[in-house]
Design a protein around this motif. Structure first.
Motif, mmCIF file in Angstrom:
data_model
loop_
_atom_site.group_PDB
_atom_site.id
_atom_site.type_symbol
_atom_site.label_atom_id
_atom_site.label_comp_id
_atom_site.label_asym_id
_atom_site.label_seq_id
_atom_site.Cartn_x
_atom_site.Cartn_y
_atom_site.Cartn_z
ATOM 1 N N LYS A 58 -6.867 11.982 27.208
ATOM 2 C CA LYS A 58 -7.828 13.079 27.170
ATOM 3 C C LYS A 58 -7.613 13.998 28.357
ATOM 4 O O LYS A 58 -7.434 13.533 29.480
ATOM 5 C CB LYS A 58 -9.258 12.534 27.176
ATOM 6 C CG LYS A 58 -10.310 13.584 26.859
ATOM 7 C CD LYS A 58 -11.670 12.945 26.615
ATOM 8 C CE LYS A 58 -12.694 13.985 26.184
ATOM 9 N NZ LYS A 58 -14.010 13.360 25.902
ATOM 10 N N ARG A 59 -7.646 15.304 28.083
ATOM 11 C CA ARG A 59 -7.495 16.310 29.139
ATOM 12 C C ARG A 59 -8.876 16.847 29.523
ATOM 13 O O ARG A 59 -9.662 17.239 28.646
ATOM 14 C CB ARG A 59 -6.579 17.440 28.689
ATOM 15 C CG ARG A 59 -5.121 17.012 28.544
ATOM 16 C CD ARG A 59 -4.240 18.196 28.176
ATOM 17 N NE ARG A 59 -2.830 17.816 28.156
ATOM 18 C CZ ARG A 59 -2.198 17.309 27.098
ATOM 19 N NH1 ARG A 59 -2.876 17.097 25.967
ATOM 20 N NH2 ARG A 59 -0.929 16.997 27.161
ATOM 21 N N ILE A 60 -9.142 16.873 30.823
ATOM 22 C CA ILE A 60 -10.456 17.291 31.324
ATOM 23 C C ILE A 60 -10.265 18.454 32.288
ATOM 24 O O ILE A 60 -9.643 18.296 33.349
ATOM 25 C CB ILE A 60 -11.155 16.134 32.062
ATOM 26 C CG1 ILE A 60 -11.198 14.887 31.186
ATOM 27 C CG2 ILE A 60 -12.554 16.540 32.485
ATOM 28 C CD1 ILE A 60 -11.628 13.657 31.931
ATOM 29 N N PRO A 61 -10.795 19.634 31.968
ATOM 30 C CA PRO A 61 -10.737 20.760 32.929
ATOM 31 C C PRO A 61 -11.806 20.569 34.006
ATOM 32 O O PRO A 61 -12.978 20.327 33.704
ATOM 33 C CB PRO A 61 -11.026 21.981 32.048
ATOM 34 C CG PRO A 61 -11.804 21.451 30.889
ATOM 35 C CD PRO A 61 -11.363 20.041 30.663
ATOM 36 N N VAL A 62 -11.399 20.653 35.259
ATOM 37 C CA VAL A 62 -12.336 20.523 36.381
ATOM 38 C C VAL A 62 -12.084 21.677 37.353
ATOM 39 O O VAL A 62 -10.991 22.253 37.399
ATOM 40 C CB VAL A 62 -12.182 19.166 37.106
ATOM 41 C CG1 VAL A 62 -12.504 18.017 36.182
ATOM 42 C CG2 VAL A 62 -10.791 19.040 37.697
ATOM 43 N N THR A 63 -13.113 21.978 38.140
ATOM 44 C CA THR A 63 -13.011 23.059 39.127
ATOM 45 C C THR A 63 -13.518 22.547 40.467
ATOM 46 O O THR A 63 -14.566 21.891 40.530
ATOM 47 C CB THR A 63 -13.838 24.276 38.688
ATOM 48 O OG1 THR A 63 -13.377 24.719 37.410
ATOM 49 C CG2 THR A 63 -13.692 25.408 39.702
ATOM 50 N N VAL A 64 -12.780 22.847 41.518
ATOM 51 C CA VAL A 64 -13.180 22.499 42.885
ATOM 52 C C VAL A 64 -13.558 23.791 43.600
ATOM 53 O O VAL A 64 -12.807 24.780 43.576
ATOM 54 C CB VAL A 64 -12.051 21.758 43.635
ATOM 55 C CG1 VAL A 64 -12.488 21.450 45.061
ATOM 56 C CG2 VAL A 64 -11.662 20.491 42.896
#
Length: 460
Positions: free
Chosen positions: A417-423
Protein backbone atom coordinates in the motif's frame (compact mmCIF):
# COMPACT_ATOMS: atom_id res chain seq x y z
CA UNK A 1 49.75 -69.40 -35.21
CA UNK A 2 45.97 -69.75 -35.60
CA UNK A 3 43.38 -68.61 -33.14
CA UNK A 4 40.15 -70.56 -33.01
CA UNK A 5 37.67 -67.69 -32.43
CA UNK A 6 34.00 -68.43 -32.82
CA UNK A 7 31.68 -65.82 -34.30
CA UNK A 8 29.43 -65.76 -31.20
CA UNK A 9 32.46 -64.92 -29.02
CA UNK A 10 32.96 -61.69 -30.97
CA UNK A 11 29.54 -60.35 -29.96
CA UNK A 12 29.77 -57.72 -27.23
CA UNK A 13 27.26 -58.57 -24.52
CA UNK A 14 25.32 -55.59 -23.18
CA UNK A 15 25.42 -54.63 -19.54
CA UNK A 16 21.62 -54.79 -19.34
CA UNK A 17 18.97 -56.46 -21.42
CA UNK A 18 16.74 -54.55 -23.81
CA UNK A 19 12.98 -54.37 -23.57
CA UNK A 20 10.72 -54.00 -20.55
CA UNK A 21 12.12 -54.71 -17.09
CA UNK A 22 10.10 -57.05 -14.90
CA UNK A 23 11.15 -56.30 -11.34
CA UNK A 24 11.06 -59.26 -8.97
CA UNK A 25 9.65 -58.47 -5.53
CA UNK A 26 12.33 -58.57 -2.87
CA UNK A 27 12.27 -58.37 0.91
CA UNK A 28 15.18 -57.45 3.11
CA UNK A 29 16.87 -54.84 5.27
CA UNK A 30 17.37 -52.15 2.63
CA UNK A 31 13.94 -52.78 1.10
CA UNK A 32 12.33 -52.14 4.51
CA UNK A 33 14.26 -48.89 4.87
CA UNK A 34 13.19 -47.70 1.44
CA UNK A 35 9.57 -48.79 1.83
CA UNK A 36 9.16 -47.16 5.25
CA UNK A 37 10.92 -44.01 4.07
CA UNK A 38 8.81 -43.98 0.91
CA UNK A 39 5.55 -44.21 2.87
CA UNK A 40 6.74 -41.45 5.21
CA UNK A 41 7.63 -39.14 2.31
CA UNK A 42 4.39 -39.83 0.45
CA UNK A 43 2.26 -39.19 3.54
CA UNK A 44 4.21 -36.00 4.22
CA UNK A 45 3.67 -34.86 0.62
CA UNK A 46 -0.09 -35.54 0.85
CA UNK A 47 -0.71 -34.16 4.35
CA UNK A 48 1.32 -30.91 4.34
CA UNK A 49 -1.36 -28.88 2.48
CA UNK A 50 -3.90 -29.98 5.09
CA UNK A 51 -1.94 -28.67 8.07
CA UNK A 52 -3.68 -25.58 9.52
CA UNK A 53 -1.74 -22.68 10.99
CA UNK A 54 -3.49 -19.74 12.65
CA UNK A 55 -6.69 -20.46 10.79
CA UNK A 56 -5.03 -20.70 7.37
CA UNK A 57 -3.30 -23.34 5.26
CA UNK A 58 0.22 -23.67 6.66
CA UNK A 59 1.90 -24.07 3.25
CA UNK A 60 0.39 -22.30 0.25
CA UNK A 61 2.42 -21.26 -2.78
CA UNK A 62 0.17 -18.66 -4.38
CA UNK A 63 1.89 -18.12 -7.72
CA UNK A 64 -0.89 -15.90 -9.09
CA UNK A 65 -0.51 -13.43 -6.21
CA UNK A 66 3.29 -13.92 -6.14
CA UNK A 67 3.46 -14.83 -2.46
CA UNK A 68 4.42 -18.02 -0.63
CA UNK A 69 2.94 -18.64 2.82
CA UNK A 70 4.95 -21.13 4.91
CA UNK A 71 3.87 -21.55 8.55
CA UNK A 72 3.21 -17.86 9.10
CA UNK A 73 6.16 -16.74 6.99
CA UNK A 74 5.09 -14.87 3.86
CA UNK A 75 7.67 -14.75 1.08
CA UNK A 76 7.24 -12.15 -1.65
CA UNK A 77 9.28 -11.46 -4.81
CA UNK A 78 11.45 -9.16 -2.66
CA UNK A 79 12.50 -12.25 -0.68
CA UNK A 80 14.18 -13.93 -3.64
CA UNK A 81 17.40 -14.28 -1.66
CA UNK A 82 15.95 -16.94 0.63
CA UNK A 83 14.78 -18.98 -2.37
CA UNK A 84 18.21 -18.72 -3.97
CA UNK A 85 19.83 -19.85 -0.70
CA UNK A 86 17.34 -22.73 -0.46
CA UNK A 87 18.18 -24.01 -3.95
CA UNK A 88 21.90 -23.68 -3.27
CA UNK A 89 21.48 -25.51 0.03
CA UNK A 90 19.65 -28.36 -1.71
CA UNK A 91 22.35 -28.61 -4.37
CA UNK A 92 25.31 -28.74 -1.97
CA UNK A 93 23.47 -31.12 0.39
CA UNK A 94 22.93 -33.43 -2.59
CA UNK A 95 26.61 -33.14 -3.56
CA UNK A 96 27.61 -33.96 0.03
CA UNK A 97 25.41 -37.06 0.22
CA UNK A 98 26.48 -38.20 -3.26
CA UNK A 99 30.17 -38.00 -2.42
CA UNK A 100 29.52 -39.89 0.80
CA UNK A 101 26.93 -42.52 -0.18
CA UNK A 102 26.65 -42.37 -3.95
CA UNK A 103 23.19 -42.14 -5.52
CA UNK A 104 21.18 -42.92 -2.37
CA UNK A 105 18.96 -39.93 -3.19
CA UNK A 106 17.93 -41.75 -6.37
CA UNK A 107 17.48 -45.11 -4.66
CA UNK A 108 15.58 -44.04 -1.56
CA UNK A 109 14.04 -40.56 -1.76
CA UNK A 110 13.65 -39.53 -5.42
CA UNK A 111 9.92 -39.13 -6.26
CA UNK A 112 10.46 -40.94 -9.57
CA UNK A 113 11.83 -44.01 -7.74
CA UNK A 114 9.13 -43.95 -5.04
CA UNK A 115 6.25 -43.71 -7.50
CA UNK A 116 7.85 -46.18 -9.93
CA UNK A 117 8.19 -48.82 -7.20
CA UNK A 118 4.65 -48.07 -5.97
CA UNK A 119 3.29 -48.63 -9.48
CA UNK A 120 5.32 -51.86 -9.65
CA UNK A 121 3.83 -52.96 -6.32
CA UNK A 122 0.30 -52.39 -7.67
CA UNK A 123 1.23 -54.26 -10.86
CA UNK A 124 2.42 -57.29 -8.88
CA UNK A 125 -0.76 -57.40 -6.82
CA UNK A 126 -2.90 -57.49 -9.98
CA UNK A 127 -0.83 -59.39 -12.56
CA UNK A 128 1.21 -61.64 -10.26
CA UNK A 129 4.86 -62.46 -9.84
CA UNK A 130 7.64 -61.64 -12.28
CA UNK A 131 7.29 -64.89 -14.21
CA UNK A 132 3.51 -64.54 -14.29
CA UNK A 133 3.77 -61.01 -15.70
CA UNK A 134 6.21 -62.13 -18.39
CA UNK A 135 3.89 -64.99 -19.33
CA UNK A 136 0.86 -62.66 -19.33
CA UNK A 137 2.53 -60.15 -21.66
CA UNK A 138 3.52 -62.90 -24.10
CA UNK A 139 0.08 -64.51 -24.10
CA UNK A 140 -2.79 -63.71 -26.45
CA UNK A 141 -5.36 -61.07 -25.55
CA UNK A 142 -7.96 -63.07 -23.67
CA UNK A 143 -10.78 -61.79 -21.46
CA UNK A 144 -8.66 -62.48 -18.36
CA UNK A 145 -5.74 -60.46 -19.77
CA UNK A 146 -8.03 -57.56 -20.68
CA UNK A 147 -9.47 -57.54 -17.17
CA UNK A 148 -6.06 -57.51 -15.46
CA UNK A 149 -4.68 -54.81 -17.73
CA UNK A 150 -7.79 -52.66 -17.32
CA UNK A 151 -7.73 -52.95 -13.53
CA UNK A 152 -3.99 -52.18 -13.41
CA UNK A 153 -4.18 -49.09 -15.60
CA UNK A 154 -7.31 -47.88 -13.82
CA UNK A 155 -5.46 -48.13 -10.49
CA UNK A 156 -2.47 -46.30 -11.99
CA UNK A 157 -4.73 -43.53 -13.28
CA UNK A 158 -6.45 -43.12 -9.91
CA UNK A 159 -3.07 -42.87 -8.14
CA UNK A 160 -1.85 -40.40 -10.76
CA UNK A 161 -4.94 -38.21 -10.42
CA UNK A 162 -4.69 -38.23 -6.63
CA UNK A 163 -0.96 -37.41 -6.84
CA UNK A 164 -1.60 -34.48 -9.22
CA UNK A 165 -4.42 -33.14 -7.04
CA UNK A 166 -2.23 -33.39 -3.94
CA UNK A 167 0.49 -31.49 -5.77
CA UNK A 168 -1.91 -28.75 -6.88
CA UNK A 169 -3.05 -28.37 -3.25
CA UNK A 170 0.27 -26.62 -2.64
CA UNK A 171 -0.78 -23.87 -5.08
CA UNK A 172 -4.55 -23.76 -4.56
CA UNK A 173 -6.17 -23.93 -1.09
CA UNK A 174 -6.71 -27.64 -0.44
CA UNK A 175 -10.27 -27.33 0.88
CA UNK A 176 -11.53 -25.38 -2.11
CA UNK A 177 -9.57 -27.58 -4.54
CA UNK A 178 -11.07 -30.84 -3.27
CA UNK A 179 -14.47 -29.23 -2.70
CA UNK A 180 -14.59 -28.07 -6.31
CA UNK A 181 -13.41 -31.50 -7.46
CA UNK A 182 -16.29 -33.35 -5.80
CA UNK A 183 -18.81 -30.81 -7.10
CA UNK A 184 -17.23 -30.78 -10.61
CA UNK A 185 -16.55 -27.04 -10.45
CA UNK A 186 -12.87 -26.92 -11.34
CA UNK A 187 -11.89 -24.01 -13.53
CA UNK A 188 -10.34 -24.63 -16.91
CA UNK A 189 -6.82 -23.72 -15.76
CA UNK A 190 -7.08 -25.95 -12.68
CA UNK A 191 -8.32 -28.88 -14.75
CA UNK A 192 -5.52 -28.37 -17.27
CA UNK A 193 -2.73 -28.48 -14.68
CA UNK A 194 -4.21 -31.37 -12.67
CA UNK A 195 -4.67 -33.57 -15.73
CA UNK A 196 -1.26 -32.58 -17.11
CA UNK A 197 0.51 -33.61 -13.89
CA UNK A 198 -1.62 -36.77 -13.70
CA UNK A 199 -0.61 -37.66 -17.27
CA UNK A 200 3.08 -37.06 -16.45
CA UNK A 201 2.87 -39.21 -13.31
CA UNK A 202 1.08 -41.99 -15.20
CA UNK A 203 3.60 -41.92 -18.04
CA UNK A 204 6.76 -41.57 -15.94
CA UNK A 205 5.96 -44.14 -13.23
CA UNK A 206 3.99 -46.54 -15.39
CA UNK A 207 5.84 -46.60 -18.71
CA UNK A 208 9.10 -44.64 -18.79
CA UNK A 209 10.18 -45.89 -15.35
CA UNK A 210 13.93 -46.53 -15.35
CA UNK A 211 14.35 -44.58 -18.62
CA UNK A 212 13.69 -41.39 -16.67
CA UNK A 213 16.68 -42.27 -14.47
CA UNK A 214 19.03 -43.56 -17.16
CA UNK A 215 18.17 -41.27 -20.08
CA UNK A 216 16.16 -38.19 -19.10
CA UNK A 217 17.61 -37.36 -15.68
CA UNK A 218 20.81 -35.27 -15.99
CA UNK A 219 21.90 -36.23 -12.48
CA UNK A 220 22.76 -39.77 -13.59
CA UNK A 221 25.14 -38.30 -16.15
CA UNK A 222 27.19 -35.98 -13.96
CA UNK A 223 26.92 -37.67 -10.54
CA UNK A 224 30.10 -39.69 -11.17
CA UNK A 225 32.06 -36.42 -11.05
CA UNK A 226 31.31 -36.28 -7.32
CA UNK A 227 32.48 -39.86 -6.69
CA UNK A 228 35.95 -40.67 -5.43
CA UNK A 229 37.71 -43.78 -4.15
CA UNK A 230 36.10 -43.29 -0.72
CA UNK A 231 32.48 -43.08 -1.92
CA UNK A 232 30.28 -45.92 -0.65
CA UNK A 233 28.64 -47.64 -3.63
CA UNK A 234 26.83 -50.90 -4.25
CA UNK A 235 29.76 -53.15 -5.13
CA UNK A 236 30.17 -56.78 -6.15
CA UNK A 237 33.15 -58.57 -4.56
CA UNK A 238 34.51 -60.22 -7.69
CA UNK A 239 37.56 -61.66 -5.89
CA UNK A 240 35.23 -63.65 -3.66
CA UNK A 241 32.43 -64.33 -6.15
CA UNK A 242 34.34 -65.45 -9.24
CA UNK A 243 34.29 -67.67 -10.95
CA UNK A 244 30.56 -67.88 -10.68
CA UNK A 245 28.43 -70.88 -11.43
CA UNK A 246 25.46 -72.97 -10.24
CA UNK A 247 25.94 -75.72 -7.68
CA UNK A 248 24.02 -77.75 -5.14
CA UNK A 249 23.52 -76.20 -1.73
CA UNK A 250 25.75 -78.67 0.11
CA UNK A 251 28.45 -78.72 -2.54
CA UNK A 252 31.93 -77.43 -1.69
CA UNK A 253 32.64 -74.46 -4.03
CA UNK A 254 36.41 -74.89 -3.64
CA UNK A 255 36.18 -78.49 -4.84
CA UNK A 256 34.25 -77.25 -7.87
CA UNK A 257 36.75 -74.42 -8.41
CA UNK A 258 33.93 -71.88 -8.02
CA UNK A 259 33.50 -68.65 -6.10
CA UNK A 260 30.58 -67.77 -3.84
CA UNK A 261 28.38 -66.40 -6.65
CA UNK A 262 25.92 -69.15 -7.58
CA UNK A 263 24.85 -67.26 -10.72
CA UNK A 264 21.19 -67.23 -9.64
CA UNK A 265 20.68 -63.92 -11.50
CA UNK A 266 18.40 -62.61 -8.75
CA UNK A 267 20.52 -59.47 -8.40
CA UNK A 268 19.55 -58.62 -11.98
CA UNK A 269 15.88 -59.56 -11.65
CA UNK A 270 15.30 -57.28 -8.63
CA UNK A 271 17.18 -54.29 -10.09
CA UNK A 272 14.84 -51.41 -11.08
CA UNK A 273 17.36 -50.34 -13.74
CA UNK A 274 17.82 -53.86 -15.11
CA UNK A 275 21.61 -53.87 -14.81
CA UNK A 276 23.97 -56.60 -13.66
CA UNK A 277 25.99 -55.20 -10.77
CA UNK A 278 28.53 -57.99 -11.29
CA UNK A 279 29.71 -56.20 -14.42
CA UNK A 280 31.13 -53.37 -12.30
CA UNK A 281 30.10 -49.78 -11.58
CA UNK A 282 27.52 -48.46 -14.06
CA UNK A 283 25.96 -45.02 -14.19
CA UNK A 284 22.48 -46.59 -14.30
CA UNK A 285 22.89 -47.95 -10.75
CA UNK A 286 20.75 -45.94 -8.30
CA UNK A 287 22.35 -47.43 -5.16
CA UNK A 288 18.99 -48.80 -3.98
CA UNK A 289 20.46 -51.94 -2.36
CA UNK A 290 17.82 -54.34 -3.72
CA UNK A 291 20.55 -56.54 -5.20
CA UNK A 292 22.21 -56.65 -1.77
CA UNK A 293 19.03 -58.00 -0.16
CA UNK A 294 18.60 -60.57 -2.95
CA UNK A 295 22.22 -61.72 -2.74
CA UNK A 296 22.17 -61.92 1.07
CA UNK A 297 19.09 -64.15 0.91
CA UNK A 298 20.91 -66.48 -1.50
CA UNK A 299 24.03 -66.52 0.67
CA UNK A 300 21.86 -67.50 3.66
CA UNK A 301 20.33 -70.39 1.76
CA UNK A 302 23.75 -71.73 0.76
CA UNK A 303 25.30 -71.11 4.17
CA UNK A 304 27.81 -68.59 2.82
CA UNK A 305 28.86 -65.33 4.45
CA UNK A 306 26.74 -62.32 3.52
CA UNK A 307 28.22 -59.28 1.80
CA UNK A 308 29.09 -60.67 -1.62
CA UNK A 309 27.28 -57.54 -2.84
CA UNK A 310 27.49 -54.67 -0.36
CA UNK A 311 27.97 -50.95 0.14
CA UNK A 312 31.73 -50.43 -0.07
CA UNK A 313 34.23 -47.94 -1.39
CA UNK A 314 36.95 -48.63 -3.92
CA UNK A 315 39.53 -48.33 -1.15
CA UNK A 316 37.69 -50.86 1.02
CA UNK A 317 37.61 -53.35 -1.84
CA UNK A 318 41.38 -52.85 -2.19
CA UNK A 319 41.88 -53.56 1.53
CA UNK A 320 42.45 -49.94 2.55
CA UNK A 321 40.63 -47.65 5.00
CA UNK A 322 38.06 -45.12 3.84
CA UNK A 323 38.97 -41.53 4.65
CA UNK A 324 35.93 -39.77 6.19
CA UNK A 325 37.72 -36.39 6.28
CA UNK A 326 38.64 -36.07 2.62
CA UNK A 327 38.73 -32.58 1.16
CA UNK A 328 35.82 -32.97 -1.24
CA UNK A 329 33.43 -34.36 1.39
CA UNK A 330 34.45 -31.80 4.03
CA UNK A 331 34.15 -29.01 1.45
CA UNK A 332 30.62 -29.98 0.42
CA UNK A 333 29.65 -30.38 4.08
CA UNK A 334 31.12 -26.99 5.03
CA UNK A 335 29.28 -25.24 2.20
CA UNK A 336 26.03 -26.95 3.22
CA UNK A 337 26.42 -25.80 6.83
CA UNK A 338 27.40 -22.29 5.71
CA UNK A 339 24.26 -21.99 3.61
CA UNK A 340 22.10 -23.27 6.48
CA UNK A 341 23.62 -20.65 8.80
CA UNK A 342 23.06 -17.97 6.13
CA UNK A 343 19.39 -18.94 5.85
CA UNK A 344 18.95 -18.86 9.63
CA UNK A 345 20.66 -15.47 9.83
CA UNK A 346 18.42 -14.13 7.08
CA UNK A 347 15.31 -15.41 8.86
CA UNK A 348 16.41 -13.92 12.20
CA UNK A 349 17.09 -10.50 10.68
CA UNK A 350 13.97 -10.52 8.52
CA UNK A 351 11.11 -8.27 9.62
CA UNK A 352 7.49 -8.96 8.59
CA UNK A 353 7.27 -5.47 7.12
CA UNK A 354 9.04 -3.73 4.26
CA UNK A 355 8.98 0.03 3.74
CA UNK A 356 10.36 2.36 1.12
CA UNK A 357 10.07 6.14 0.83
CA UNK A 358 9.90 8.25 -2.31
CA UNK A 359 10.03 12.05 -2.40
CA UNK A 360 7.79 14.07 -4.66
CA UNK A 361 9.69 14.46 -7.93
CA UNK A 362 7.93 17.66 -8.96
CA UNK A 363 9.28 19.86 -6.15
CA UNK A 364 11.86 19.55 -3.39
CA UNK A 365 9.62 21.60 -1.09
CA UNK A 366 6.71 24.00 -1.07
CA UNK A 367 5.58 26.87 1.19
CA UNK A 368 1.97 26.80 2.37
CA UNK A 369 -0.31 29.76 3.10
CA UNK A 370 0.96 29.86 6.72
CA UNK A 371 4.53 30.33 5.56
CA UNK A 372 5.57 26.84 6.67
CA UNK A 373 7.77 24.59 4.57
CA UNK A 374 6.18 21.34 3.38
CA UNK A 375 7.92 18.26 1.99
CA UNK A 376 5.65 15.63 0.37
CA UNK A 377 6.60 11.91 0.48
CA UNK A 378 5.07 8.61 -0.56
CA UNK A 379 5.57 5.69 1.82
CA UNK A 380 5.21 2.18 0.41
CA UNK A 381 4.38 -0.43 3.07
CA UNK A 382 4.38 -4.16 2.37
CA UNK A 383 2.65 -6.37 4.93
CA UNK A 384 4.57 -9.67 5.07
CA UNK A 385 2.33 -11.24 7.68
CA UNK A 386 -0.77 -13.35 7.09
CA UNK A 387 -3.10 -11.03 9.03
CA UNK A 388 -4.58 -7.58 8.48
CA UNK A 389 -2.26 -5.07 10.19
CA UNK A 390 -2.81 -1.39 11.08
CA UNK A 391 0.40 0.63 10.84
CA UNK A 392 1.19 3.89 12.67
CA UNK A 393 3.68 6.36 11.12
CA UNK A 394 5.91 8.75 13.08
CA UNK A 395 9.08 10.77 12.42
CA UNK A 396 12.25 11.09 14.48
CA UNK A 397 15.52 12.96 14.13
CA UNK A 398 13.91 16.34 13.39
CA UNK A 399 12.08 17.62 16.47
CA UNK A 400 10.82 20.86 14.92
CA UNK A 401 9.00 19.00 12.15
CA UNK A 402 5.48 17.64 12.29
CA UNK A 403 3.95 14.78 10.33
CA UNK A 404 0.65 15.12 8.53
CA UNK A 405 -0.64 11.62 7.77
CA UNK A 406 -3.46 9.22 8.69
CA UNK A 407 -3.29 7.99 12.28
CA UNK A 408 -3.60 4.32 11.25
CA UNK A 409 -3.21 2.69 7.86
CA UNK A 410 -4.66 -0.81 7.29
CA UNK A 411 -2.75 -3.13 4.95
CA UNK A 412 -4.09 -6.52 3.91
CA UNK A 413 -1.86 -9.61 4.40
CA UNK A 414 0.76 -9.94 1.71
CA UNK A 415 -0.33 -6.67 0.10
CA UNK A 416 1.48 -3.43 -0.71
CA UNK A 417 0.00 0.00 0.00
CA UNK A 418 1.21 3.48 -0.91
CA UNK A 419 0.56 6.24 1.63
CA UNK A 420 1.05 9.95 0.78
CA UNK A 421 2.40 11.85 3.80
CA UNK A 422 3.54 15.43 4.33
CA UNK A 423 6.14 16.76 6.77
CA UNK A 424 5.76 20.38 7.84
CA UNK A 425 8.27 22.65 9.64
CA UNK A 426 9.04 26.34 10.14
CA UNK A 427 11.96 27.15 7.89
CA UNK A 428 13.51 29.45 10.52
CA UNK A 429 13.69 26.58 13.03
CA UNK A 430 15.60 24.29 10.70
CA UNK A 431 19.39 24.18 11.17
CA UNK A 432 20.23 23.90 7.47
CA UNK A 433 18.72 23.65 4.01
CA UNK A 434 19.16 19.88 4.01
CA UNK A 435 18.00 18.03 7.14
CA UNK A 436 17.89 14.32 7.89
CA UNK A 437 14.88 12.58 9.41
CA UNK A 438 13.61 9.02 9.93
CA UNK A 439 10.17 7.60 9.29
CA UNK A 440 9.23 5.02 11.94
CA UNK A 441 6.44 2.57 11.05
CA UNK A 442 4.99 0.41 13.85
CA UNK A 443 2.23 -2.22 13.78
CA UNK A 444 -0.59 -1.21 16.10
CA UNK A 445 -1.39 -4.87 16.88
CA UNK A 446 2.21 -5.83 17.69
CA UNK A 447 4.81 -3.19 18.56
CA UNK A 448 7.64 -5.65 17.87
CA UNK A 449 6.78 -5.33 14.18
CA UNK A 450 8.44 -2.04 13.32
CA UNK A 451 11.01 -0.56 11.02
CA UNK A 452 12.49 2.81 10.12
CA UNK A 453 13.75 4.39 6.95
CA UNK A 454 15.79 7.56 6.45
CA UNK A 455 15.06 10.51 4.18
CA UNK A 456 15.81 14.23 3.96
CA UNK A 457 13.82 17.44 4.47
CA UNK A 458 14.50 20.52 2.34
CA UNK A 459 13.78 24.16 3.12
CA UNK A 460 14.07 27.36 1.13
Amino acid sequence: MKFDIKEEDMIIKPYKHEGPIYIREQKGFFQRIRRNLGWLLMLTFILIPWIPYKGQQAVLLDVASQKFAIFGLTLLPQDFMILALLFMLGAFALFFVTNWLGRVWCGYTCPQTIWMLMFSWVERRIEGTRNQRIKLDKSAWTLSKWQKKTIKHSAWLIISLFTATSFMAYFIPAKSLYGDMFTLQWSGITSFWVFLFAFCTYGNAGFLREKMCTIACPYSRFQAVMFDKDTLLVTYDSARGESRGPRKRKADPKALDLGDCVDCNLCVEVCPAGIDIRNGLQYECINCGLCIDACDDTMDKFGYQKGLIKYASEKQMAGEQTNPYRLKLVGYGALTVLLMVSMLAWLVQRTPIEVSVLRDRNALYRVNYEGLVENPYTLTIINKTQQLVHYRVAITGLDVAKLQSPQLTAVEPGQMKRIPVTVVADGYDLPSKLNELDFVITADEDSSINTSISSVFYRN
